[in-house]
Design a protein around this motif. Structure first.
Motif, mmCIF file in Angstrom:
data_model
loop_
_atom_site.group_PDB
_atom_site.id
_atom_site.type_symbol
_atom_site.label_atom_id
_atom_site.label_comp_id
_atom_site.label_asym_id
_atom_site.label_seq_id
_atom_site.Cartn_x
_atom_site.Cartn_y
_atom_site.Cartn_z
ATOM 1 N N LYS A 1 0.830 -1.208 0.000
ATOM 2 C CA LYS A 1 0.000 0.000 0.000
ATOM 3 C C LYS A 1 0.861 1.253 0.000
ATOM 4 C CE LYS A 1 -3.900 2.080 2.477
ATOM 5 N NZ LYS A 1 -4.816 1.953 3.655
ATOM 6 N N ALA A 2 1.993 1.196 0.697
ATOM 7 C CA ALA A 2 2.879 2.360 0.786
ATOM 8 C C ALA A 2 3.455 2.742 -0.569
ATOM 9 C CB ALA A 2 4.011 2.084 1.775
ATOM 10 N N GLU A 3 3.640 1.762 -1.455
ATOM 11 C CA GLU A 3 4.202 2.038 -2.773
ATOM 12 C C GLU A 3 3.322 2.976 -3.595
ATOM 13 O OE1 GLU A 3 7.037 1.291 -3.965
ATOM 14 O OE2 GLU A 3 7.779 -0.099 -2.451
ATOM 15 N N HIS A 4 2.025 3.032 -3.265
ATOM 16 C CA HIS A 4 1.087 3.853 -4.035
ATOM 17 C C HIS A 4 0.731 5.161 -3.325
ATOM 18 C CE1 HIS A 4 0.516 0.485 -6.790
ATOM 19 N NE2 HIS A 4 0.382 -0.306 -5.742
ATOM 20 N N ILE A 5 1.395 5.448 -2.214
ATOM 21 C CA ILE A 5 1.123 6.681 -1.473
ATOM 22 C C ILE A 5 2.182 7.714 -1.832
ATOM 23 C CG2 ILE A 5 0.880 7.738 0.805
ATOM 24 C CD1 ILE A 5 0.087 5.019 1.902
ATOM 25 N N LYS A 6 1.759 8.825 -2.422
ATOM 26 C CA LYS A 6 2.707 9.874 -2.800
ATOM 27 C C LYS A 6 3.168 10.661 -1.587
ATOM 28 C CE LYS A 6 0.995 10.524 -7.514
ATOM 29 N NZ LYS A 6 0.421 11.493 -8.500
ATOM 30 N N GLN A 7 2.253 10.970 -0.687
ATOM 31 C CA GLN A 7 2.594 11.704 0.537
ATOM 32 C C GLN A 7 1.821 11.084 1.693
ATOM 33 O OE1 GLN A 7 1.127 15.750 1.281
ATOM 34 N NE2 GLN A 7 3.235 16.379 1.708
ATOM 35 N N TYR A 8 2.543 10.482 2.637
ATOM 36 C CA TYR A 8 1.873 9.818 3.746
ATOM 37 C C TYR A 8 1.643 10.784 4.895
ATOM 38 C CZ TYR A 8 0.935 6.972 7.793
ATOM 39 O OH TYR A 8 0.361 6.467 8.928
ATOM 40 N N LYS A 9 0.413 10.800 5.394
ATOM 41 C CA LYS A 9 0.063 11.595 6.586
ATOM 42 C C LYS A 9 -0.374 10.636 7.674
ATOM 43 C CE LYS A 9 -1.705 15.578 3.946
ATOM 44 N NZ LYS A 9 -1.641 14.938 2.616
#
Length: 272
Positions: free
Chosen positions: A233-241
């Motif tokens: 899932k992290a691979e598709h997150i541009k900016q994690y909040k």
């Protein structure tokens, strides 16, 4: 608001485990569950307290009516200060009072069951090895970015830790005593930096075999399991909040919408 439904701790180890459980619950309330905690602390309600439970849960409730209480009580009326200060400062204030309450509960059990000087000292040392709730909530504990468990911005997975070796140094060549000493110092510094990385949700240390992710807003590290983020899932997150930063943004948008409606209603009372 607790009548001790859980087993009463009687030894140093049991009291410490009770402390860790309550601490874990408080950290959840002030980090991963912060939006829910914020809503429960309604300033319109009566004096409210934040309780951490031995099973790592939390609750916001009225103080016990029994006087004196069976256990030391946490800070009273935390909900009244919620809207009178910035959220970050309010959470920090609640965290400080939570740390004070945790210590009072732990040493209440120590006094009740007759801990001697050596037992009290051992209990405090065990507690002192953990970062405080305040340190976890504010992120004041040193975060070792060099260890980089998983930085979402770079989108690069952590590489396996390899022994340091000079390019000009042939494999198998013997290092001088000075080089060995410098190499040992570098490895020790790296281990210390990795050990200083703490999860912003649970407060536990960084481990090489666990997936971590960094919030691009507050730059705090979190276990993937604590914030429900997988490597895929992290691979598709541009900016994690993180949950804390996300809840702040939602409230800002809500307030902006309410202000816009208020302005519209002021100029168009017949349509509002």
């Amino acid at each position: 608001m607790e009548s001790i439904p859980h087993p009463i701790p009687r030894t140093v180890e049991e009291v410490f485990n009770d402390f860790k459980g309550r601490r874990g619950g408080l950290i959840k309330a002030l980090t991963t569950d912060v939006e829910k905690f914020y809503e429960k602390c309604d300033p319109e309600k009566e004096n409210l307290c934040l309780y951490g439970m031995p099973n790592e849960t939390w609750e916001v409730n009225l103080p016990v009516e029994e006087v004196p209480p069976e256990l030391p009580e946490p800070a009273l009326g935390i909900n009244f200060a919620r809207d009178g200060m910035q959220e970050k400062d309010w959470l920090s204030l609640v965290a400080v009072h939570s740390d004070s309450w945790l210590l009072s509960v732990a040493f209440y059990f120590g006094a009740r069951f007759g801990f001697g000087k050596s037992e009290r000292k051992r209990l405090f040392q065990m507690i002192n090895d953990l970062p405080t709730v305040f340190e976890v909530v504010t992120g004041s504990v040193k975060q070792a970015k060099e260890a980089t468990p998983y930085n979402n911005s770079s989108k690069s997975k952590p590489s396996a830790k390899m022994p340091r070796q000079s390019e000009s140094q042939p494999r198998g060549a013997k290092l001088s005593s000075k080089e060995e000493e410098e190499s040992g110092e570098e490895e020790q510094e790296e281990e210390e930096e990795q050990g200083a990385t703490l999860c912003g949700a649970c407060g536990d240390n960084y481990a090489n075999d666990e997936f971590w992710i960094c919030c691009d807003i507050c730059e705090r590290w979190f276990h993937g399991k604590c914030v429900k983020i997988t490597p895929a899932k992290a691979e598709h997150i541009k900016q994690y909040k993180c949950p804390g930063c996300s809840s702040k943004r939602k409230r800002r948008h809500l307030l902006a919408g309410l202000l816009e409606y208020a302005r519209y209603a002021a100029f168009n009372p017949e349509k509002a």
